[in-house]
Scaffold this active site. Sequence first.
Site, PDB file in Angstrom:
ATOM      1  N   PHE A 113       0.802  -1.226   0.000  1.00  0.00           N
ATOM      2  CA  PHE A 113       0.000   0.000   0.000  1.00  0.00           C
ATOM      3  C   PHE A 113       0.832   1.272   0.000  1.00  0.00           C
ATOM      4  O   PHE A 113       0.328   2.336  -0.349  1.00  0.00           O
ATOM      5  CB  PHE A 113      -1.000  -0.027   1.164  1.00  0.00           C
ATOM      6  CG  PHE A 113      -0.635   0.832   2.341  1.00  0.00           C
ATOM      7  CD1 PHE A 113       0.286   0.394   3.268  1.00  0.00           C
ATOM      8  CD2 PHE A 113      -1.225   2.072   2.504  1.00  0.00           C
ATOM      9  CE1 PHE A 113       0.625   1.193   4.346  1.00  0.00           C
ATOM     10  CE2 PHE A 113      -0.891   2.878   3.579  1.00  0.00           C
ATOM     11  CZ  PHE A 113       0.045   2.436   4.500  1.00  0.00           C
ATOM     12  N   LYS A 114       2.122   1.190   0.364  1.00  0.00           N
ATOM     13  CA  LYS A 114       2.930   2.416   0.368  1.00  0.00           C
ATOM     14  C   LYS A 114       2.997   3.036  -1.026  1.00  0.00           C
ATOM     15  O   LYS A 114       3.239   4.233  -1.171  1.00  0.00           O
ATOM     16  CB  LYS A 114       4.322   2.132   0.908  1.00  0.00           C
ATOM     17  CG  LYS A 114       4.285   1.591   2.343  1.00  0.00           C
ATOM     18  CD  LYS A 114       5.103   2.337   3.297  1.00  0.00           C
ATOM     19  CE  LYS A 114       4.970   1.922   4.751  1.00  0.00           C
ATOM     20  NZ  LYS A 114       4.196   0.747   5.123  1.00  0.00           N
ATOM     21  N   ASP A 115       2.782   2.232  -2.067  1.00  0.00           N
ATOM     22  CA  ASP A 115       2.738   2.772  -3.435  1.00  0.00           C
ATOM     23  C   ASP A 115       1.650   3.840  -3.595  1.00  0.00           C
ATOM     24  O   ASP A 115       1.812   4.757  -4.398  1.00  0.00           O
ATOM     25  CB  ASP A 115       2.436   1.656  -4.449  1.00  0.00           C
ATOM     26  CG  ASP A 115       3.594   0.681  -4.597  1.00  0.00           C
ATOM     27  OD1 ASP A 115       4.748   1.075  -4.349  1.00  0.00           O
ATOM     28  OD2 ASP A 115       3.334  -0.482  -4.971  1.00  0.00           O
ATOM     29  N   LEU A 118       3.499   6.795  -2.336  1.00  0.00           N
ATOM     30  CA  LEU A 118       4.843   7.041  -2.883  1.00  0.00           C
ATOM     31  C   LEU A 118       4.856   7.166  -4.407  1.00  0.00           C
ATOM     32  O   LEU A 118       5.869   7.539  -4.982  1.00  0.00           O
ATOM     33  CB  LEU A 118       5.816   5.973  -2.408  1.00  0.00           C
ATOM     34  CG  LEU A 118       6.383   6.269  -1.010  1.00  0.00           C
ATOM     35  CD1 LEU A 118       7.108   5.063  -0.438  1.00  0.00           C
ATOM     36  CD2 LEU A 118       7.300   7.480  -1.032  1.00  0.00           C
TER      37      LEU A 118
END
Length: 498
Positions: A113-115, A118
Site C-alpha cells: 500500500f505504500k505505493d 509514494l
Amino acid sequence: MNYYSTRDTEKKTPFSSSHAIIKGLAPDGGLFMPERIPSVTKEDILNLCNKTYAERAASILSKYLEDFTYEELLEDCQKAYSFEKFGPDPAKTVKIREGLYTLELWHGPTAAFKDMALQIMPRLLCRALAKEKETMHPLILVATSGDTGKAALEGYRDLDGISIMVFYPVDGVSRVQKLQMATQEGGNVNVCAIRGNFDDAQTGVKNIFADPAFSLLLKKRNVFLSSANSINWGRLAPQIVYYISAYCDLLNQKALSFGDPMDITVPTGNFGNIFAAYLAKRMGVPIGRLVCASNLNHVLTDFIRTGVYDRNRAFHTTMSPSMDILISSNLERLLYLIAGSERTCGYMQQLKAKGRYQVEPDILARIQAEFTACYATEEDTSRVIHDFFEKEGYLSDTHTAVALHAACEFLQKKTQAPCMLVASTASPYKFAADVYHSLFPDEEKPESLSALSLLSGRTNTEITYPLRNLDKKPIRFKSDIDCSDMEDEIARFTERFS
Ligand SMILES: *Cc1c(COP(=O)(O)O)cnc(C)c1O
C-alpha cells in the site's frame, strides 16, 4: 490554506502546502497539519461516484493543497495512478461476505500500500520545488529494512531533477526484497547494501544528514539531501483519497445507501493509514467506527484501551514486519486534533524523556468515541490466513490478516450487520513464505523466492505482477560496502550532477 506545526501552540508560523511537503518535518520537531479540515458534502461524494480514481484523487487533494491547481494535480494523479502502474482499479473493494469488504491497496508497482502515497508524493515534491524556485538538486536518502525502500525507488525513478539512493542491510532483508532492489530500473537511482543490520544503515544515514562538512561538499555540487519520510504531509494526504473512493464504490455497487455508516479496520504501524481514515470521517464521509489493528507490538491497542502510551516494552519481530513499530509517529497528529498543541507538546516531551505518557480521561473518552483497538498474536494471524482461504476463498497477506482478525472480533460484539471495510495493505505474494506456512503448517516453511511459485501452485492464484520473474531480471546493483564508506558512495553517485 496554511499549515502549522502540531507543536506551534500560538499558531505563530504558517507554512504553505509546498513548504510542508519540501520540509517534511516542522522546524520545532512537530508534524505539519492543515489549519482546518475541509469538508466533502453529499453532493461532492455523489459527483465523485462517476469519476476515475485519478479524478477523485485530484479533487480531494485540491482541497488540501491550495497552492497547486486542480489541473496540475490531475496531471500528476493521472501519471501516478495510471493503468500501467496500478491496473484498472488502484483501490479495489472486494466483497468477502455480506457486510465485509477488503480495500485492496496493493495493485501498484511494489505490491504494497505504500505505493498509493509514494507514486504521487515525489511528483508533488517536484512541483513544490519548482513553485518555491528551488534550483539545487535534491538527493533522497533512504535507509530501509525492505519494503519502503523499494516503494520509494519506484516512486522517484525517472523523475526530472531529483535522485534517490537507498541503503539496506545486506543480511537484514529477504531474498525477494534483495532481488527487488538489486534489479531496480531507472536512471536516477542508486542502491547499496551495507555490511551490518538495519540500525547500522539507519544510523549511517542519520549521521550523514548531520554532517556539515559533507553537506558543504554536496552543496558545491548543487545537491542537497532530503528524506522520503512517512510523516510527510505529501504522503498522508493521498491516503485520505482511497477511503472516500471506497465509499463511492460501495454506493455504486449498492452495498450502501448514502448516509449508511461504513466502519473501517486498518492494520496499523505508524498510524498514518488509519489517521487518513479518521480525516476522511472528519471531512464528512459517513464513516462509523475506526478499528485500529496491531500485532504483538500492541502499544496502540494498550493506548486506545487505557490512555497510557508506553514504549518501554519488549520488541517483537513478527510475520507482519511493517507493523513492528513502538513509536507511532502519526499519532501526534490525532493528539493535536483532539487535545490541542499545548497538551500534545507535553505528551511528546514525556515520550522523549521517559518513553511514556498518559492522556487525561476527557481526551481518552474522545479517542474511544471514534476508535476501537485490538491486536492479533502470531497464531491468530496464521489461523485467519488459513480460515479465510478455506472458508471464504480469500487469500490475505500477514498484515491484512491482523486486520481481518480485529474486524471479526469487533463484528462479533455488534448486533447489527454494518458495512465493514478492511484495509488490505500488501499482496499475499509479498509475504509468500509466511502465508504458505500458515496455509500448510505441516510442511516445512519455504524460502522467500521459492515460496512464490509454491503458493501460486497450491492456491491456484496468480503471482502478483511486480513479483513475477524476479530471478530473471538483470542485477544492476551489486556493491556491498562498510557503513564507514556510505559518504564515499554518495560522493561517487553525485559526481555526475555537478
Ligand atoms: C506500512 C505498512 C503498514 C502500516 O501502515 P501505517 O500507515 O504505518 O500505520 C501496514 N501494512 C503494510 C503492508 C505496510 O507496508
